[in-house]
Design an enzyme around this catalytic site. Structure first.
Site, PDB file in Angstrom:
ATOM      1  N   ASN A 388       0.839  -1.197   0.000  1.00 12.68           N
ATOM      2  CA  ASN A 388       0.000   0.000   0.000  1.00 12.68           C
ATOM      3  C   ASN A 388       0.875   1.249   0.000  1.00 12.68           C
ATOM      4  O   ASN A 388       1.758   1.400   0.853  1.00 12.68           O
ATOM      5  CB  ASN A 388      -0.883   0.030   1.245  1.00 12.68           C
ATOM      6  CG  ASN A 388      -1.764   1.279   1.275  1.00 12.68           C
ATOM      7  OD1 ASN A 388      -2.679   1.416   0.473  1.00 12.68           O
ATOM      8  ND2 ASN A 388      -1.462   2.211   2.175  1.00 12.68           N
ATOM      9  N   GLU A 389       0.599   2.110  -0.943  1.00 13.00           N
ATOM     10  CA  GLU A 389       1.222   3.436  -1.022  1.00 13.00           C
ATOM     11  C   GLU A 389       2.733   3.437  -0.821  1.00 13.00           C
ATOM     12  O   GLU A 389       3.249   4.134   0.052  1.00 13.00           O
ATOM     13  CB  GLU A 389       0.559   4.393  -0.032  1.00 13.00           C
ATOM     14  CG  GLU A 389      -0.888   4.633  -0.362  1.00 13.00           C
ATOM     15  CD  GLU A 389      -1.460   5.884   0.292  1.00 13.00           C
ATOM     16  OE1 GLU A 389      -0.788   6.477   1.145  1.00 13.00           O
ATOM     17  OE2 GLU A 389      -2.580   6.253  -0.072  1.00 13.00           O
ATOM     18  N   TYR A 451      -7.016  16.029   1.175  1.00  5.42           N
ATOM     19  CA  TYR A 451      -5.638  16.481   1.441  1.00  5.42           C
ATOM     20  C   TYR A 451      -5.209  17.592   0.494  1.00  5.42           C
ATOM     21  O   TYR A 451      -4.235  18.285   0.743  1.00  5.42           O
ATOM     22  CB  TYR A 451      -4.653  15.307   1.358  1.00  5.42           C
ATOM     23  CG  TYR A 451      -4.821  14.338   2.519  1.00  5.42           C
ATOM     24  CD1 TYR A 451      -4.638  14.767   3.824  1.00  5.42           C
ATOM     25  CD2 TYR A 451      -5.160  13.007   2.310  1.00  5.42           C
ATOM     26  CE1 TYR A 451      -4.792  13.899   4.906  1.00  5.42           C
ATOM     27  CE2 TYR A 451      -5.316  12.126   3.368  1.00  5.42           C
ATOM     28  CZ  TYR A 451      -5.130  12.585   4.674  1.00  5.42           C
ATOM     29  OH  TYR A 451      -5.289  11.730   5.721  1.00  5.42           O
ATOM     30  N   GLU A 482      -8.986   3.700  -2.387  1.00  4.25           N
ATOM     31  CA  GLU A 482      -9.261   4.593  -1.245  1.00  4.25           C
ATOM     32  C   GLU A 482      -9.694   5.947  -1.753  1.00  4.25           C
ATOM     33  O   GLU A 482      -9.103   6.484  -2.697  1.00  4.25           O
ATOM     34  CB  GLU A 482      -8.003   4.824  -0.387  1.00  4.25           C
ATOM     35  CG  GLU A 482      -7.586   3.669   0.461  1.00  4.25           C
ATOM     36  CD  GLU A 482      -6.396   3.997   1.377  1.00  4.25           C
ATOM     37  OE1 GLU A 482      -6.174   5.190   1.688  1.00  4.25           O
ATOM     38  OE2 GLU A 482      -5.693   3.050   1.766  1.00  4.25           O
ATOM     39  N   TRP A 527     -12.480   4.706   1.929  1.00  2.00           N
ATOM     40  CA  TRP A 527     -11.629   4.688   3.124  1.00  2.00           C
ATOM     41  C   TRP A 527     -12.319   5.535   4.174  1.00  2.00           C
ATOM     42  O   TRP A 527     -12.510   6.713   3.945  1.00  2.00           O
ATOM     43  CB  TRP A 527     -10.236   5.254   2.830  1.00  2.00           C
ATOM     44  CG  TRP A 527      -9.304   5.058   4.000  1.00  2.00           C
ATOM     45  CD1 TRP A 527      -8.948   5.988   4.942  1.00  2.00           C
ATOM     46  CD2 TRP A 527      -8.636   3.848   4.368  1.00  2.00           C
ATOM     47  NE1 TRP A 527      -8.103   5.431   5.866  1.00  2.00           N
ATOM     48  CE2 TRP A 527      -7.897   4.124   5.538  1.00  2.00           C
ATOM     49  CE3 TRP A 527      -8.608   2.561   3.829  1.00  2.00           C
ATOM     50  CZ2 TRP A 527      -7.123   3.156   6.186  1.00  2.00           C
ATOM     51  CZ3 TRP A 527      -7.837   1.604   4.470  1.00  2.00           C
ATOM     52  CH2 TRP A 527      -7.103   1.905   5.636  1.00  2.00           C
ATOM     53  N   LYS A 546     -11.966   8.768   9.281  1.00  2.00           N
ATOM     54  CA  LYS A 546     -12.553   8.576   7.950  1.00  2.00           C
ATOM     55  C   LYS A 546     -13.535   7.414   7.909  1.00  2.00           C
ATOM     56  O   LYS A 546     -14.096   7.112   6.859  1.00  2.00           O
ATOM     57  CB  LYS A 546     -11.459   8.393   6.889  1.00  2.00           C
ATOM     58  CG  LYS A 546     -10.667   9.679   6.656  1.00  2.00           C
ATOM     59  CD  LYS A 546      -9.800   9.641   5.434  1.00  2.00           C
ATOM     60  CE  LYS A 546      -8.927  10.879   5.375  1.00  2.00           C
ATOM     61  NZ  LYS A 546      -7.891  10.922   6.434  1.00  2.00           N
TER      62      LYS A 546
HETATM   63  C1  GCB Z   1      -3.955   6.586   2.893  1.00  5.74           C
HETATM   64  C2  GCB Z   1      -3.468   5.351   3.542  1.00  5.74           C
HETATM   65  C3  GCB Z   1      -4.286   4.989   4.768  1.00  5.74           C
HETATM   66  C4  GCB Z   1      -4.557   6.256   5.585  1.00  5.74           C
HETATM   67  C5  GCB Z   1      -5.349   7.209   4.720  1.00  5.74           C
HETATM   68  C6  GCB Z   1      -5.647   8.547   5.421  1.00  5.74           C
HETATM   69  O1  GCB Z   1      -3.718   6.848   1.751  1.00  5.74           O
HETATM   70  O2  GCB Z   1      -3.421   4.252   2.670  1.00  5.74           O
HETATM   71  O3  GCB Z   1      -3.570   4.057   5.521  1.00  5.74           O
HETATM   72  O4  GCB Z   1      -5.226   5.977   6.769  1.00  5.74           O
HETATM   73  O5  GCB Z   1      -4.631   7.509   3.562  1.00  5.74           O
HETATM   74  O6  GCB Z   1      -6.670   8.675   6.051  1.00  5.74           O
HETATM   75  O7  GCB Z   1      -4.812   9.420   5.322  1.00  5.74           O
END
Ligand code: GCB
Length: 568
Positions: A388-389, A451, A482, A527, A546
């Site tokens: 992931n990421e 973001y 997500e 997410w 979230k």
């Molecule tokens: C993401 C991550 C996740 C974080 C989410 C966030 O991209 O994969 O683990 O919790 O963002 O809420 O920033």
């Protein structure tokens, strides 16, 4: 290490859960502690503890266990552990979230009390997985210094067992049905059985449903092939499971058996879709976490039931085990209830340091092998996610991820493999993902309107739409793995503003519709499923908010919105 069948009790095997209270020993104190659960929230002074500390368990070993095959099996210990029986080292493990076993031969005392001691360390490090204490962490970032935002819980988080079986034992079963032809209802099934040397010369019987096949065992690996006419395929609305049984017989006496529930289904891809049994399926669901108050990351069975009930309630059909393998009970339920799972390795936040460090590369490769080895027989698992990421714009990620992709394909050529990227694909941005080209399915996390372009949903719609369209260059199915917005339950605002339930609800609805209109987007995961505990950080007031459910599983406004969208 491979071929690690989960302990089970049946006519020939006894699997005993080591579920009484253990003792935990740290800083000269010894106290009771519960497993399977994290240590952090059981005692205030353990909250930030990273160990090493000791778990202690007394176990009486009857004489009747002598001359049997014994193994101590740990569902998962986070993160590094050494296991001692009567002060002799019987095993060690360096990876969290995945099972390992220890052979007690040489250390065990029959007809006597035995002392089991597990030394556990959960110190975040650059070389560990998931990693922490990356350069510069002292000046800023999370505390504890995790390279990810979920709380780094430690301890014996999944159930330990001792299993007693015959020395003539089944070691592994590998069920494959990828050649099946759903349109003709023809199930084509291959089963590989691995056995101990003591089985050679004995008989083996493998059955699936009513079909049986028997042979004399001549080697440690035996293959079986079945063709099932008029087979019941595993479908989302009818997740039919067959009983697969392997039995070892010696002069007519049953000496070992192992049972699995399996599903006959195919997973294939075209350039826009994931196909389940030849038909396109759209994944609707979430990324989530396996965590809850007090237990931390543990296996709390009522929570598993509750989460599936909520997933059904909301109309989801899938989820990703972000960002690590979940307990096997999660997958058993997905098999039984008909959910599709993207099964993720514990590789979150990988970067240049990891690509250049041969130890981490080796650990990542091992993780993938162990993940696939554990979960290969679950029909619900439709795809492997290797990370992931990561920093997949870094040039070194290219070779690194090719290696992880090849490893996954080598272990399991039957399932698609993905990596979840947050690197923008629009050429305009200047950054370019260099690793995604290796993967079968394009998975992306996008937070326009959260973001960046904060509070501006209309701009977010346009940006997401353009970004998804740009991904078409890959000519492969895309999953929006997500997107989401924090909402604190009970915060309201009119007009909708960030952190209010209204903003989260409107944001999810509008961006969902953008992705939903594109025929090459084969999955949309919000997410997150529920709020979850994070490390301390200026962006996270105790939790990541979230979730569309609160951490105690009450719906926010967005949950009702999704229910309307998904149950239409
Ligand atoms: C993401 C991550 C996740 C974080 C989410 C966030 O991209 O994969 O683990 O919790 O963002 O809420 O920033």
């Amino acid at each position: 290490m491979f071929g690690l069948l989960r302990p089970q009790s049946n006519l020939c095997r006894s699997a005993i859960e080591l579920s009484n209270m253990w003792k935990i020993s740290y800083h000269g104190k010894e106290k009771p502690v519960a497993v399977s659960a994290s240590w952090n929230e059981q005692y205030e002074d353990l909250f930030l503890e990273e160990g090493p500390l000791e778990y202690i368990y007394d176990i009486d070993v009857p004489m009747s266990w002598k001359n049997k095959r014994l193994r101590f099996y740990f569902g998962a210990v986070n993160t590094k552990s050494k296991v001692y029986l009567n002060d002799e080292l019987i095993g060690s493990n360096d990876i969290g979230y995945l099972p390992f076993e220890c052979d007690p031969a040489g250390a065990i005392k029959y007809g006597s009390a035995n002392s089991l001691r597990v030394e556990v360390e959960n110190k975040l490090s650059k070389d560990g997985l998931p990693s922490g204490r990356m350069p510069g962490f002292e000046e800023g970032g999370n505390f504890p210094p995790a390279n990810f935002d979920f709380f780094p819980y430690g301890g014996i988080i999944r159930m330990p067992y001792v299993e007693i079986s015959s020395n003539a034992s089944i070691l592994d079963l590998n069920f494959r049905c990828d050649g099946s032809i759903p349109s003709k209802k023809l199930g084509i099934v291959d089963v590989k059985v691995e056995v101990t040397d003591e089985c050679i010369g004995k008989d083996i019987e493998v059955s699936i449903g009513d079909l049986k096949s028997t042979k004399k065992i001549t080697s440690a690996k035996e293959d079986f092939h079945f063709e099932i006419k008029n087979a019941s395929f595993w479908e989302l609305d009818d997740p039919y499971l067959y009983d697969l049984k392997a039995k070892i017989m010696s002069v007519g006496d049953l000496v070992d058996e192992y049972k699995l529930k399996v599903g006959i289904r195919t997973i294939t891809l075209d350039d826009k879709h994931i196909l389940l049994n030849g038909k396109p399926v759209k994944l609707l669901g979430f990324g989530k976490h396996e965590e809850f108050p007090v237990e931390g990351q543990g296996t709390f069975k009522p929570l598993i039931i509750k989460d599936y009930d909520l997933l059904k309630w909301i109309g989801a059909n899938s989820f990703r085990t972000s960002h690590y393998p979940y307990s096997e009970e999660w997958l058993d339920m997905a098999d039984e209830l008909g959910f599709l799972v993207i099964d993720e390795a514990p590789h979150v936040g990988l970067e240049k340091y990891h690509y250049e460090n041969p130890e981490t590369v080796k650990l990542c490769v091992d993780d993938i092998r162990r993940l696939i080895d554990r979960d290969k027989n679950h029909p619900s698992v439709i795809m492997w996610s290797v990370a992931n990421e990561p920093d997949s714009a870094h040039p070194k990620s290219d070779e690194f991820f090719k290696k992880l992709y090849d490893t996954a394909k080598d272990c399991d050529p039957t399932r698609p493999v993905t990596m979840v990227s947050c690197v923008p694909f629009c050429k305009k941005s200047g950054e370019q993902d260099v690793a995604m080209k290796h993967f079968d399915v394009i998975s992306v996390n996008r937070y326009y309107g959260w973001y960046n372009h904060q509070g501006k949903i209309e701009e977010a719609e346009k940006l997401l739409s353009d970004d998804l369209d740009a991904l078409r260059t890959y000519k492969r199915p895309v999953i929006l793995t997500e997107f989401g917005a924090d909402a604190i339950s009970g915060f309201h605002a009119n007009p909708a503003q960030m952190f209010s339930e209204e903003y989260q609800s409107e944001y999810i609805e509008r961006l969902f519709k953008v992705a939903d209109e594109k025929d090459f987007v084969t999955g949309i995961h919000v997410w997150a499923f529920a709020d979850f505990k994070t490390a301390q950080n200026i962006h996270r007031p105790l939790f990541n908010y979230k979730g569309v459910f609160t951490r105690d599983r009450n719906p926010k406004m967005a949950a009702h919105t999704l229910r309307k969208l998904w149950r239409r």
